[in-house]
Design a protein around this motif. Structure first.
Motif, PDB file in Angstrom:
ATOM      1  N   ALA A  16      37.180  42.604  32.328  1.00  0.00           N
ATOM      2  CA  ALA A  16      36.178  43.477  32.947  1.00  0.00           C
ATOM      3  C   ALA A  16      34.825  43.346  32.243  1.00  0.00           C
ATOM      4  N   ILE A  17      34.841  43.266  30.918  1.00  0.00           N
ATOM      5  CA  ILE A  17      33.588  43.090  30.177  1.00  0.00           C
ATOM      6  C   ILE A  17      32.937  41.769  30.547  1.00  0.00           C
ATOM      7  N   ALA A  18      33.723  40.700  30.612  1.00  0.00           N
ATOM      8  CA  ALA A  18      33.191  39.382  30.964  1.00  0.00           C
ATOM      9  C   ALA A  18      32.606  39.372  32.375  1.00  0.00           C
ATOM     10  N   ASP A  19      33.306  39.988  33.326  1.00  0.00           N
ATOM     11  CA  ASP A  19      32.806  40.050  34.699  1.00  0.00           C
ATOM     12  C   ASP A  19      31.514  40.849  34.779  1.00  0.00           C
ATOM     13  N   PHE A  20      31.408  41.915  34.002  1.00  0.00           N
ATOM     14  CA  PHE A  20      30.188  42.719  33.972  1.00  0.00           C
ATOM     15  C   PHE A  20      29.034  41.938  33.353  1.00  0.00           C
ATOM     16  N   GLN A  21      29.303  41.283  32.234  1.00  0.00           N
ATOM     17  CA  GLN A  21      28.237  40.608  31.486  1.00  0.00           C
ATOM     18  C   GLN A  21      27.800  39.305  32.131  1.00  0.00           C
ATOM     19  N   PHE A  22      28.736  38.508  32.654  1.00  0.00           N
ATOM     20  CA  PHE A  22      28.401  37.172  33.147  1.00  0.00           C
ATOM     21  C   PHE A  22      28.589  36.990  34.651  1.00  0.00           C
ATOM     22  N   GLY A  23      29.159  37.966  35.321  1.00  0.00           N
ATOM     23  CA  GLY A  23      29.359  37.856  36.760  1.00  0.00           C
ATOM     24  C   GLY A  23      30.824  37.708  37.126  1.00  0.00           C
ATOM     25  N   LYS A  24      31.110  38.016  38.371  1.00  0.00           N
ATOM     26  CA  LYS A  24      32.484  38.003  38.867  1.00  0.00           C
ATOM     27  C   LYS A  24      33.126  36.626  38.657  1.00  0.00           C
ATOM     28  N   GLY A  25      34.349  36.646  38.155  1.00  0.00           N
ATOM     29  CA  GLY A  25      35.097  35.417  37.913  1.00  0.00           C
ATOM     30  C   GLY A  25      35.002  34.915  36.479  1.00  0.00           C
ATOM     31  N   ALA A  26      34.065  35.445  35.707  1.00  0.00           N
ATOM     32  CA  ALA A  26      33.903  34.994  34.324  1.00  0.00           C
ATOM     33  C   ALA A  26      35.111  35.365  33.466  1.00  0.00           C
ATOM     34  N   GLY A  27      35.667  36.534  33.695  1.00  0.00           N
ATOM     35  CA  GLY A  27      36.828  36.966  32.929  1.00  0.00           C
ATOM     36  C   GLY A  27      38.022  36.060  33.123  1.00  0.00           C
ATOM     37  N   GLU A  28      38.252  35.658  34.350  1.00  0.00           N
ATOM     38  CA  GLU A  28      39.361  34.760  34.649  1.00  0.00           C
ATOM     39  C   GLU A  28      39.128  33.387  34.028  1.00  0.00           C
ATOM     40  N   ALA A  29      37.889  32.907  34.045  1.00  0.00           N
ATOM     41  CA  ALA A  29      37.569  31.598  33.482  1.00  0.00           C
ATOM     42  C   ALA A  29      37.684  31.581  31.964  1.00  0.00           C
ATOM     43  N   LEU A  30      37.225  32.649  31.318  1.00  0.00           N
ATOM     44  CA  LEU A  30      37.217  32.695  29.853  1.00  0.00           C
ATOM     45  C   LEU A  30      38.601  32.923  29.253  1.00  0.00           C
ATOM     46  N   PHE A  31      39.383  33.802  29.861  1.00  0.00           N
ATOM     47  CA  PHE A  31      40.630  34.246  29.240  1.00  0.00           C
ATOM     48  C   PHE A  31      41.820  33.695  30.000  1.00  0.00           C
ATOM     49  N   GLN A  32      42.203  32.509  29.608  1.00  0.00           N
ATOM     50  CA  GLN A  32      43.293  31.794  30.244  1.00  0.00           C
ATOM     51  C   GLN A  32      44.615  32.129  29.555  1.00  0.00           C
ATOM     52  N   PRO A  33      45.730  31.765  30.170  1.00  0.00           N
ATOM     53  CA  PRO A  33      47.024  32.003  29.518  1.00  0.00           C
ATOM     54  C   PRO A  33      47.056  31.338  28.140  1.00  0.00           C
ATOM     55  N   GLY A  34      47.628  32.030  27.183  1.00  0.00           N
ATOM     56  CA  GLY A  34      47.700  31.499  25.821  1.00  0.00           C
ATOM     57  C   GLY A  34      46.636  32.055  24.905  1.00  0.00           C
ATOM     58  N   CYS A  35      45.722  32.858  25.449  1.00  0.00           N
ATOM     59  CA  CYS A  35      44.701  33.490  24.616  1.00  0.00           C
ATOM     60  C   CYS A  35      45.348  34.554  23.728  1.00  0.00           C
ATOM     61  N   ARG A  36      44.771  34.706  22.545  1.00  0.00           N
ATOM     62  CA  ARG A  36      45.275  35.693  21.592  1.00  0.00           C
ATOM     63  C   ARG A  36      44.171  36.702  21.309  1.00  0.00           C
ATOM     64  N   ILE A  37      44.511  37.970  21.415  1.00  0.00           N
ATOM     65  CA  ILE A  37      43.539  39.040  21.169  1.00  0.00           C
ATOM     66  C   ILE A  37      43.680  39.500  19.725  1.00  0.00           C
ATOM     67  N   VAL A  38      42.558  39.490  19.002  1.00  0.00           N
ATOM     68  CA  VAL A  38      42.527  39.938  17.607  1.00  0.00           C
ATOM     69  C   VAL A  38      41.913  41.327  17.595  1.00  0.00           C
ATOM     70  N   ARG A  39      42.607  42.251  16.929  1.00  0.00           N
ATOM     71  CA  ARG A  39      42.156  43.640  16.884  1.00  0.00           C
ATOM     72  C   ARG A  39      41.674  44.011  15.478  1.00  0.00           C
TER      73      ARG A  39
END
Length: 158
Positions: A16-39
Motif C-alpha cells: 500500500a505504501i509503494a502504491d501510494f508513493q510510486f503509483g498503482k502496481g508499484a507494490g506488486e512489482a517491488l515485493f515479489q515472492p521471497g521477500c523478507r521483511i525486517v522489523r
C-alpha cells in the motif's frame, strides 16, 4: 499471535505504501515472492530485503520508502518511462554511479511529475539504472536550472 497473519498484514502495508508513493502496481512489482521483511525492536517494518539485497527502507520520520539499487531496478522495470526517472548525461554517469550527487547542469531530462523530496531513479540515456536518491528540485526545475544539486544520491549502481 499468528505469524502468518502478521506477515500478511506487513505485506499489505508495504504494498500500500509503494502504491501510494510510486503509483498503482508499484507494490506488486517491488515485493515479489521471497521477500523478507525486517522489523525494528518495536515490531515496525523497517526494511524489505530480497536475499541479501535491500529493496526499500521505511523512513521513520514520514513512513515513506527510500529505494535500494535493487528496488530502483525493479521499479524501473515496472513503471513506464519517464515515471520517477532522472536522465543524466553520459559523461558524468560513472561519477553518479559511484554515489556522487547529480547536478542540474548534467540532467538531460526528468519526469515533470517529480517534486522536491521525492525518491527518484537516476538513469542513463538507455534507461539503465545508475543510482537512486532524493530529488532536491522538481522535475521541471532540474531541466531548467544550470547549477546546484538536483538529486542527492543515496546509492550508486556500481
Amino acid at each position: 499471535m499468528s505469524t502468518s497473519a502478521s506477515r500478511d498484514s506487513a505485506e499489505r502495508q508495504v504494498r500500500a505504501i509503494a502504491d501510494f508513493q510510486f503509483g498503482k502496481g508499484a507494490g506488486e512489482a517491488l515485493f515479489q515472492p521471497g521477500c523478507r521483511i525486517v522489523r525494528s525492536k518495536t515490531r515496525r517494518v523497517r526494511q524489505v530485503m530480497l536475499g541479501d539485497e535491500r529493496i526499500v527502507t521505511v523512513r521513520a520520520q514520514d513512513g515513506r520508502f527510500t529505494l535500494g539499487i535493487t528496488g530502483a531496478r525493479l521499479l524501473a522495470q515496472a513503471l513506464p518511462a519517464p515515471a520517477y526517472r532522472v536522465v543524466i548525461a553520459d559523461e558524468v554517469a560513472d561519477f553518479v554511479a559511484d554515489g556522487k550527487n547529480a547536478f542540474a547542469k548534467h540532467i538531460v531530462t526528468a519526469d515533470t511529475g517529480i517534486r522536491a523530496g521525492d525518491e527518484v531513479i537516476v538513469v542513463s540515456g538507455e534507461d539503465e539504472v545508475i543510482a537512486t536518491g532524493q530529488a532536491l528540485l522538481s522535475g521541471r526545475e532540474m531541466v531548467a536550472f544550470d547549477y546546484g544539486v538536483a538529486v542527492k544520491v543515496r546509492k550508486g549502481g556500481k
